[in-house]
Design a protein around this motif. Structure first.
Motif, mmCIF file in Angstrom:
data_model
loop_
_atom_site.group_PDB
_atom_site.id
_atom_site.type_symbol
_atom_site.label_atom_id
_atom_site.label_comp_id
_atom_site.label_asym_id
_atom_site.label_seq_id
_atom_site.Cartn_x
_atom_site.Cartn_y
_atom_site.Cartn_z
ATOM 1 N N THR A 182 0.924 -1.323 0.163
ATOM 2 C CA THR A 182 0.140 0.026 -0.045
ATOM 3 C C THR A 182 0.894 1.038 0.094
ATOM 4 N N ILE A 183 0.219 2.187 -0.407
ATOM 5 C CA ILE A 183 0.784 3.618 -0.543
ATOM 6 C C ILE A 183 0.934 4.122 0.792
ATOM 7 N N GLU A 184 0.461 3.579 2.003
ATOM 8 C CA GLU A 184 0.491 4.031 3.518
ATOM 9 C C GLU A 184 1.747 3.459 3.984
ATOM 10 N N GLU A 185 2.126 2.082 3.676
ATOM 11 C CA GLU A 185 3.430 1.608 4.124
ATOM 12 C C GLU A 185 4.425 2.217 3.529
ATOM 13 N N THR A 186 4.499 2.503 2.245
ATOM 14 C CA THR A 186 5.531 3.206 1.682
ATOM 15 C C THR A 186 5.743 4.557 2.411
ATOM 16 N N ALA A 187 4.865 5.390 2.608
ATOM 17 C CA ALA A 187 5.042 6.500 3.107
ATOM 18 C C ALA A 187 5.373 6.442 4.632
ATOM 19 N N GLU A 188 5.111 5.394 5.377
ATOM 20 C CA GLU A 188 5.641 5.198 6.844
ATOM 21 C C GLU A 188 7.238 4.843 6.391
ATOM 22 N N LEU A 189 7.668 3.922 5.446
ATOM 23 C CA LEU A 189 8.991 3.850 5.474
ATOM 24 C C LEU A 189 9.594 4.913 4.971
ATOM 25 N N VAL A 190 9.271 5.810 4.198
ATOM 26 C CA VAL A 190 9.899 7.154 3.957
ATOM 27 C C VAL A 190 10.227 7.943 5.105
ATOM 28 N N THR A 191 9.027 8.051 6.244
ATOM 29 C CA THR A 191 9.181 8.691 7.428
ATOM 30 C C THR A 191 10.164 7.831 8.341
ATOM 31 N N GLU A 192 10.218 6.545 8.374
ATOM 32 C CA GLU A 192 11.067 6.073 9.184
ATOM 33 C C GLU A 192 12.600 6.263 8.788
ATOM 34 N N ALA A 193 12.849 6.287 7.489
ATOM 35 C CA ALA A 193 14.181 6.695 6.701
ATOM 36 C C ALA A 193 14.642 7.888 7.358
ATOM 37 N N GLY A 194 13.881 8.978 7.604
ATOM 38 C CA GLY A 194 14.279 10.283 8.143
ATOM 39 C C GLY A 194 13.505 11.381 7.396
ATOM 40 N N GLY A 195 12.811 11.071 6.418
ATOM 41 C CA GLY A 195 12.054 12.160 5.767
ATOM 42 C C GLY A 195 10.648 12.150 6.275
ATOM 43 N N ARG A 196 9.585 12.590 5.385
ATOM 44 C CA ARG A 196 8.161 12.638 5.806
ATOM 45 C C ARG A 196 7.303 12.082 4.529
ATOM 46 N N GLY A 197 6.716 11.097 4.858
ATOM 47 C CA GLY A 197 5.889 10.397 3.558
ATOM 48 C C GLY A 197 4.268 10.849 3.846
ATOM 49 N N VAL A 198 3.903 11.102 2.704
ATOM 50 C CA VAL A 198 2.381 11.636 2.600
ATOM 51 C C VAL A 198 1.968 10.640 1.582
ATOM 52 N N PRO A 199 1.264 9.655 1.931
ATOM 53 C CA PRO A 199 0.488 8.755 0.923
ATOM 54 C C PRO A 199 -0.901 9.567 0.258
ATOM 55 N N VAL A 200 -1.106 9.558 -1.105
ATOM 56 C CA VAL A 200 -2.301 10.216 -1.675
ATOM 57 C C VAL A 200 -2.667 9.160 -2.728
ATOM 58 N N ARG A 201 -3.998 8.628 -2.319
ATOM 59 C CA ARG A 201 -4.356 7.844 -3.499
ATOM 60 C C ARG A 201 -4.547 8.484 -4.969
ATOM 61 N N CYS A 202 -4.147 8.144 -5.912
ATOM 62 C CA CYS A 202 -4.161 8.940 -7.309
ATOM 63 C C CYS A 202 -4.231 7.728 -8.231
ATOM 64 N N ASP A 203 -5.323 7.962 -9.038
ATOM 65 C CA ASP A 203 -5.131 7.114 -10.297
ATOM 66 C C ASP A 203 -4.590 8.053 -11.394
ATOM 67 N N HIS A 204 -3.339 7.693 -11.993
ATOM 68 C CA HIS A 204 -2.805 8.544 -12.966
ATOM 69 C C HIS A 204 -3.361 8.619 -14.447
ATOM 70 N N MET A 205 -4.352 7.876 -14.572
ATOM 71 C CA MET A 205 -5.247 7.622 -15.833
ATOM 72 C C MET A 205 -6.403 8.535 -15.728
ATOM 73 N N VAL A 206 -6.623 9.167 -14.424
ATOM 74 C CA VAL A 206 -7.770 10.294 -14.184
ATOM 75 C C VAL A 206 -7.214 11.582 -14.286
ATOM 76 N N PRO A 207 -7.457 12.315 -15.165
ATOM 77 C CA PRO A 207 -6.832 13.860 -14.957
ATOM 78 C C PRO A 207 -7.273 14.400 -13.697
#
Length: 304
Positions: A53-78
């Motif tokens: 999930t995007i939430e898992e990735t964002a949490e890993l970003v934060t654990e690494a030292g940054g700030r992760g912000v998950p945003v659900r987005c379908d990039h086929m939908v303008p």
């Protein structure tokens, strides 16, 4: 947050898993705030059906030292991408320093057979999903960078200039990846006058979650997969291309690369970073000299 990208804002599209996750984590490790987009959340899955999930990735970003912000987005939908841009504008006062354009999600529709035997609907769907997502994202997000007169765009593809002279085994897959590589090149002409650098970037033999499952291994025992495919010995973690992106983003002279088709291995040699195990896989040189060349018996260790 500390690190060379402290106070920088990055957007990694398709950051749910694989290279996208690796790049998001390493941008976070360098101190960046990273917006991570994808279609799979803890509440709903994409048609791919995978569990990351995007939430898992964002949490890993934060654990690494940054700030992760998950945003659900379908990039086929303008409309989804426009909403994403509005959120960045509101939360970051319009600041965006790095756009990593990594959407794909087309593997389920690719058939490794001649064009006339390939299901046409599946092929066209892969083409749209793989390329239109990039065009929609660029059209909508680039104004953030252009208005600031600075920034970096990374078009994540498959293969550098050497590989683009080779057929990838499926016409639709080949067309998508060559087109994305071309995007990284031609965007130079449009963005350089505005102070924005554009490159295309490829990993090597990527040990994504799906690839590890295919080989029946986990990261800790990945070498066991070499018995199934000897070329697996040249593989690399998603964090390797992540470190390539972080190095580019932190380089005050990154414009030197503008319009180039790059690989994680080439940038590792230039910037001096390694993969997680301390090695520096050189997949591009390996493919050129061994896989497509005449050094079939060359030790794989020569390319790590």
């Amino acid at each position: 947050m500390t690190g060379p990208l402290k106070e920088h804002v990055a957007l990694v599209t398709g950051g749910t898993r694989g290279a996208g996750r690796g790049m998001a984590i390493e941008l976070g490790a360098a101190g960046a705030t990273v917006y991570v987009t994808g279609r799979t959340t803890r509440e709903s899955r994409s048609p791919l059906g995978r569990t990351e999930t995007i939430e898992e990735t964002a949490e890993l970003v934060t654990e690494a030292g940054g700030r992760g912000v998950p945003v659900r987005c379908d990039h086929m939908v303008p409309a989804d991408v426009r909403a994403l841009v509005r959120r960045i504008e509101e939360e970051q006062d319009g600041r965006l320093d790095v756009l990593v354009d990594d959407t794909w999600g087309g593997d389920q529709w690719i058939e490794w057979k001649p064009l006339w035997e390939h299901d046409l609907d599946n092929g066209l769907r892969a083409l749209r999903n793989g390329l239109e997502t990039h065009l929609i994202t660029l059209h909508t997000v680039l104004p953030l960078l252009v208005r600031r007169g600075r920034g970096l765009v990374v078009e994540v593809t498959d293969g550098d200039d050497m590989f683009n002279d080779r057929y990838r085994g499926s016409m639709f897959f080949d067309m998508v990846k060559v087109a994305i590589t071309r995007l990284g090149k031609v965007l130079h002409d449009e963005l350089a006058p505005h102070g924005v650098t554009s490159v295309s970037l490829t990993p090597g033999f990527l040990r994504s979650e799906e690839v590890l499952e295919h080989f029946g291994v986990i990261e800790e025992n990945w070498r066991d997969g070499i018995a199934k495919d000897k070329w697996f010995a040249i593989s690399e973690t998603p964090r390797y291309i992540g470190r390539a992106v972080a190095a580019l983003a932190a380089d005050p002279e990154v414009a030197r690369w503008s319009g180039r088709a790059l690989s994680a291995g080439v940038l590792a040699k230039h910037y001096g970073f390694t993969d997680l195990d301390g090695s520096q896989p050189e997949a591009s040189r390996f493919f050129e000299e061994v896989y497509f060349g005449d050094r079939k018996d060359a030790p794989v260790e020569d390319y790590r």
